[in-house]
Design a protein around this motif. Structure first.
Motif, PDB file in Angstrom:
ATOM      1  N   THR A  23       0.837  -1.198   0.000  1.00 48.66           N
ATOM      2  CA  THR A  23       0.000   0.000   0.000  1.00 48.66           C
ATOM      3  C   THR A  23       0.871   1.247   0.000  1.00 48.66           C
ATOM      4  OG1 THR A  23      -1.707  -1.160   1.269  1.00 48.66           O
ATOM      5  CG2 THR A  23      -1.826   1.246   1.206  1.00 48.66           C
ATOM      6  N   ASP A  24       0.631   2.118  -0.949  1.00 54.49           N
ATOM      7  CA  ASP A  24       1.340   3.398  -1.002  1.00 54.49           C
ATOM      8  C   ASP A  24       0.614   4.394  -0.098  1.00 54.49           C
ATOM      9  OD1 ASP A  24       2.703   5.700  -1.549  1.00 54.49           O
ATOM     10  OD2 ASP A  24       2.180   5.788  -3.680  1.00 54.49           O
ATOM     11  N   ILE A  25       1.275   4.813   0.996  1.00 57.64           N
ATOM     12  CA  ILE A  25       0.622   5.706   1.945  1.00 57.64           C
ATOM     13  C   ILE A  25       1.101   7.148   1.821  1.00 57.64           C
ATOM     14  CG2 ILE A  25       0.218   3.865   3.622  1.00 57.64           C
ATOM     15  CD1 ILE A  25       2.662   4.932   5.170  1.00 57.64           C
ATOM     16  N   SER A  26       1.879   7.442   0.771  1.00 58.74           N
ATOM     17  CA  SER A  26       2.449   8.787   0.654  1.00 58.74           C
ATOM     18  C   SER A  26       1.367   9.861   0.571  1.00 58.74           C
ATOM     19  CB  SER A  26       3.372   8.864  -0.567  1.00 58.74           C
ATOM     20  OG  SER A  26       2.672   8.493  -1.750  1.00 58.74           O
ATOM     21  N   GLU A  27       0.312   9.606  -0.196  1.00 59.73           N
ATOM     22  CA  GLU A  27      -0.770  10.586  -0.297  1.00 59.73           C
ATOM     23  C   GLU A  27      -1.532  10.692   1.019  1.00 59.73           C
ATOM     24  OE1 GLU A  27      -3.305   9.821  -3.592  1.00 59.73           O
ATOM     25  OE2 GLU A  27      -1.736  10.137  -5.106  1.00 59.73           O
ATOM     26  N   ASP A  28      -1.672   9.560   1.717  1.00 60.16           N
ATOM     27  CA  ASP A  28      -2.350   9.577   3.013  1.00 60.16           C
ATOM     28  C   ASP A  28      -1.564  10.414   4.022  1.00 60.16           C
ATOM     29  OD1 ASP A  28      -4.300   7.860   2.016  1.00 60.16           O
ATOM     30  OD2 ASP A  28      -3.160   6.086   2.578  1.00 60.16           O
ATOM     31  N   VAL A  29      -0.241  10.278   3.983  1.00 61.66           N
ATOM     32  CA  VAL A  29       0.611  11.043   4.902  1.00 61.66           C
ATOM     33  C   VAL A  29       0.485  12.536   4.616  1.00 61.66           C
ATOM     34  CG1 VAL A  29       3.018  11.533   5.533  1.00 61.66           C
ATOM     35  CG2 VAL A  29       2.237   9.170   5.307  1.00 61.66           C
ATOM     36  N   GLN A  30       0.508  12.895   3.342  1.00 65.01           N
ATOM     37  CA  GLN A  30       0.364  14.302   2.982  1.00 65.01           C
ATOM     38  C   GLN A  30      -1.001  14.834   3.412  1.00 65.01           C
ATOM     39  OE1 GLN A  30       2.764  16.472   1.371  1.00 65.01           O
ATOM     40  NE2 GLN A  30       1.238  17.867   2.261  1.00 65.01           N
TER      41      GLN A  30
ATOM     42  N   THR B 151       7.387  10.472  10.522  1.00 67.58           N
ATOM     43  CA  THR B 151       7.325   9.161  11.184  1.00 67.58           C
ATOM     44  C   THR B 151       6.013   8.983  11.932  1.00 67.58           C
ATOM     45  OG1 THR B 151       9.738   9.087  11.427  1.00 67.58           O
ATOM     46  CG2 THR B 151       8.440   7.654  12.866  1.00 67.58           C
ATOM     47  N   GLU B 152       5.600  10.017  12.650  1.00 64.27           N
ATOM     48  CA  GLU B 152       4.333   9.957  13.394  1.00 64.27           C
ATOM     49  C   GLU B 152       3.151   9.786  12.444  1.00 64.27           C
ATOM     50  OE1 GLU B 152       1.470  13.017  15.923  1.00 64.27           O
ATOM     51  OE2 GLU B 152       3.600  13.490  15.633  1.00 64.27           O
ATOM     52  N   LEU B 153       3.133  10.547  11.354  1.00 69.54           N
ATOM     53  CA  LEU B 153       2.015  10.480  10.415  1.00 69.54           C
ATOM     54  C   LEU B 153       1.998   9.165   9.648  1.00 69.54           C
ATOM     55  CD1 LEU B 153       2.024  14.133   9.005  1.00 69.54           C
ATOM     56  CD2 LEU B 153       0.634  13.167  10.840  1.00 69.54           C
ATOM     57  N   GLU B 154       3.180   8.635   9.343  1.00 69.41           N
ATOM     58  CA  GLU B 154       3.218   7.332   8.676  1.00 69.41           C
ATOM     59  C   GLU B 154       2.634   6.258   9.582  1.00 69.41           C
ATOM     60  OE1 GLU B 154       7.052   7.783   5.658  1.00 69.41           O
ATOM     61  OE2 GLU B 154       7.307   6.838   7.622  1.00 69.41           O
ATOM     62  N   GLY B 155       2.907   6.352  10.884  1.00 69.99           N
ATOM     63  CA  GLY B 155       2.320   5.411  11.829  1.00 69.99           C
ATOM     64  C   GLY B 155       0.806   5.507  11.837  1.00 69.99           C
ATOM     65  N   GLN B 156       0.286   6.743  11.814  1.00 65.82           N
ATOM     66  CA  GLN B 156      -1.165   6.930  11.774  1.00 65.82           C
ATOM     67  C   GLN B 156      -1.758   6.349  10.492  1.00 65.82           C
ATOM     68  OE1 GLN B 156      -2.411  10.992  12.549  1.00 65.82           O
ATOM     69  NE2 GLN B 156      -0.763  11.302  14.010  1.00 65.82           N
ATOM     70  N   ALA B 157      -1.088   6.605   9.366  1.00 67.99           N
ATOM     71  CA  ALA B 157      -1.594   6.118   8.085  1.00 67.99           C
ATOM     72  C   ALA B 157      -1.584   4.590   8.042  1.00 67.99           C
ATOM     73  CB  ALA B 157      -0.751   6.683   6.936  1.00 67.99           C
TER      74      ALA B 157
ATOM     75  N   ARG C 206      -1.769   2.551  10.611  1.00 62.42           N
ATOM     76  CA  ARG C 206      -2.828   2.049  11.493  1.00 62.42           C
ATOM     77  C   ARG C 206      -4.186   2.104  10.805  1.00 62.42           C
ATOM     78  NH1 ARG C 206       0.303   4.587  15.433  1.00 62.42           N
ATOM     79  NH2 ARG C 206      -0.904   6.522  15.284  1.00 62.42           N
ATOM     80  N   THR C 207      -4.439   3.184  10.064  1.00 57.39           N
ATOM     81  CA  THR C 207      -5.709   3.318   9.354  1.00 57.39           C
ATOM     82  C   THR C 207      -5.864   2.227   8.307  1.00 57.39           C
ATOM     83  OG1 THR C 207      -5.729   5.721   9.699  1.00 57.39           O
ATOM     84  CG2 THR C 207      -7.106   4.857   7.923  1.00 57.39           C
ATOM     85  N   VAL C 208      -4.783   1.966   7.542  1.00 59.36           N
ATOM     86  CA  VAL C 208      -4.824   0.918   6.523  1.00 59.36           C
ATOM     87  C   VAL C 208      -5.045  -0.440   7.179  1.00 59.36           C
ATOM     88  CG1 VAL C 208      -3.454  -0.319   4.787  1.00 59.36           C
ATOM     89  CG2 VAL C 208      -3.396   2.188   4.886  1.00 59.36           C
ATOM     90  N   ALA C 209      -4.327  -0.706   8.267  1.00 54.50           N
ATOM     91  CA  ALA C 209      -4.457  -1.998   8.946  1.00 54.50           C
ATOM     92  C   ALA C 209      -5.855  -2.191   9.519  1.00 54.50           C
ATOM     93  CB  ALA C 209      -3.416  -2.102  10.061  1.00 54.50           C
ATOM     94  N   GLU C 210      -6.385  -1.152  10.153  1.00 57.37           N
ATOM     95  CA  GLU C 210      -7.733  -1.253  10.734  1.00 57.37           C
ATOM     96  C   GLU C 210      -8.780  -1.483   9.653  1.00 57.37           C
ATOM     97  OE1 GLU C 210      -8.035   2.382  12.869  1.00 57.37           O
ATOM     98  OE2 GLU C 210      -6.703   1.732  14.496  1.00 57.37           O
ATOM     99  N   ALA C 211      -8.617  -0.819   8.500  1.00 57.90           N
ATOM    100  CA  ALA C 211      -9.570  -1.013   7.406  1.00 57.90           C
ATOM    101  C   ALA C 211      -9.492  -2.448   6.871  1.00 57.90           C
ATOM    102  CB  ALA C 211      -9.284  -0.022   6.283  1.00 57.90           C
ATOM    103  N   ALA C 212      -8.272  -2.983   6.775  1.00 57.40           N
ATOM    104  CA  ALA C 212      -8.110  -4.358   6.285  1.00 57.40           C
ATOM    105  C   ALA C 212      -8.711  -5.357   7.263  1.00 57.40           C
ATOM    106  CB  ALA C 212      -6.625  -4.653   6.065  1.00 57.40           C
TER     107      ALA C 212
END
Length: 287
Positions: A120-127, A243-249, A251-257
């Motif tokens: 999963t590419d989370i770069s846009e989610d982080v931004q 780093t903090e935002l990547e962790g949030q992103a 977690r969101t992806v994992a919770e959705a899965a």
């Protein structure tokens, strides 16, 4: 009981790590891999992969050990565990069977999440998270102040009189302040909203740079405050909070899965209340 097994495992490791580290016979340089055999116990292989997996789960205090000591200790523990487990000839008790099943389930589930995250590419989610959390906020004021703390209003008024007559604020703080900042000339450094008790903060906000307050009472005593400087707090850059935002992103992806796969699964539960929740504490049922 299983807790005794965990204790034994920890005890074996502690003993292994306290024993002398024997030099490994490495006369020839070889290409090692996870399948490299490091020992056999009654014909059962122990591989480098087993050792790496064991090392990864060790508590932090063991991770600080040197590679030589860690290698020797883990290898000795695995040899001991292998010898012990091979001596077991009975049927595995339910507590061990269920624990193994739970451990496998947990490890496989974790691997599924890792694979989903890796793909999963989370770069846009982080931004997007950065824009949401920091993009529209206004920089808050930060204050640099000094104070002189005394016990009574009378003492504070005397300090004010001395300052009005030309006394140096820092020298007066070092001489008269009862607070911990006194020896440093009363300097409190930079602080933002909410860092000080309300009465003190309100007095600071009301001052102009370089201005000295009238005596202010708080739970700590009476203060004479000087506002040294005001500045705008820096808004973190994306790199500073990445780093903090990547962790949030993640977690969101994992919770959705987890939610999606749980919804897609066919889950059947017996109706009513077939099990008394208090039975969770009946360890004897696993004997």
């Amino acid at each position: 009981m299983q807790k005794h097994i965990r204790f034994l495992s920890g005890a074996l490791l502690a003993l292994s790590l306290s024993a002398p580290a024997f030099a490994q016979d490495q006369t020839e340089e070889t290409e090692a891999s996870a399948t490299t055999v490091v020992a056999t116990v009654n014909g059962v292989e122990i591989t480098l992969g087993h050792m790496i997996a064991a090392a990864a789960t060790l508590p932090e205090q063991y991770q600080q050990l040197s590679d030589d000591v860690l290698y020797s200790g883990i290898l000795q523990q695995l040899i001991q565990q292998s010898a012990l487990s091979q001596s077991f000839t009975e049927t595995l008790p339910p507590r061990v069977v269920y624990s193994l099943e739970n451990e496998k389930r947990s490890l496989v589930a974790g691997e599924v999440i890792e694979n989903i995250l890796a793909g999963t590419d989370i770069s846009e989610d982080v931004q997007a998270l950065y824009d949401e959390q920091y993009g529209s906020i206004e920089a808050e004021d930060e204050y640099n102040a000094s104070h002189i703390l005394v016990e009574t209003e009378e003492a504070a008024l005397e300090v004010m009189t001395s300052l009005d007559e030309g006394a140096d604020f820092a020298e007066t703080a070092m001489e008269k302040s009862t607070g911990p900042s006194g020896p440093g000339g009363g300097e409190l450094g930079w602080f933002g909203s909410g860092a000080m008790v309300p009465e003190f903060e309100a007095a600071v906000i009301a001052l102009e740079e370089g201005e000295v307050s009238q005596p202010v009472q708080t739970q700590f005593g009476w203060h004479v405050i000087r506002l040294n400087e005001v500045r705008k707090a820096d808004i973190p850059t994306l790199e500073e909070v990445r780093t903090e935002l990547e962790g949030q992103a993640r977690r969101t992806v994992a919770e959705a899965a987890i939610e999606r796969l749980s919804q897609e699964a066919e889950v059947l539960r017996p109706g009513g209340d077939p099990v008394d929740p208090a039975l969770l504490r009946r360890i004897d049922l696993l004997e």
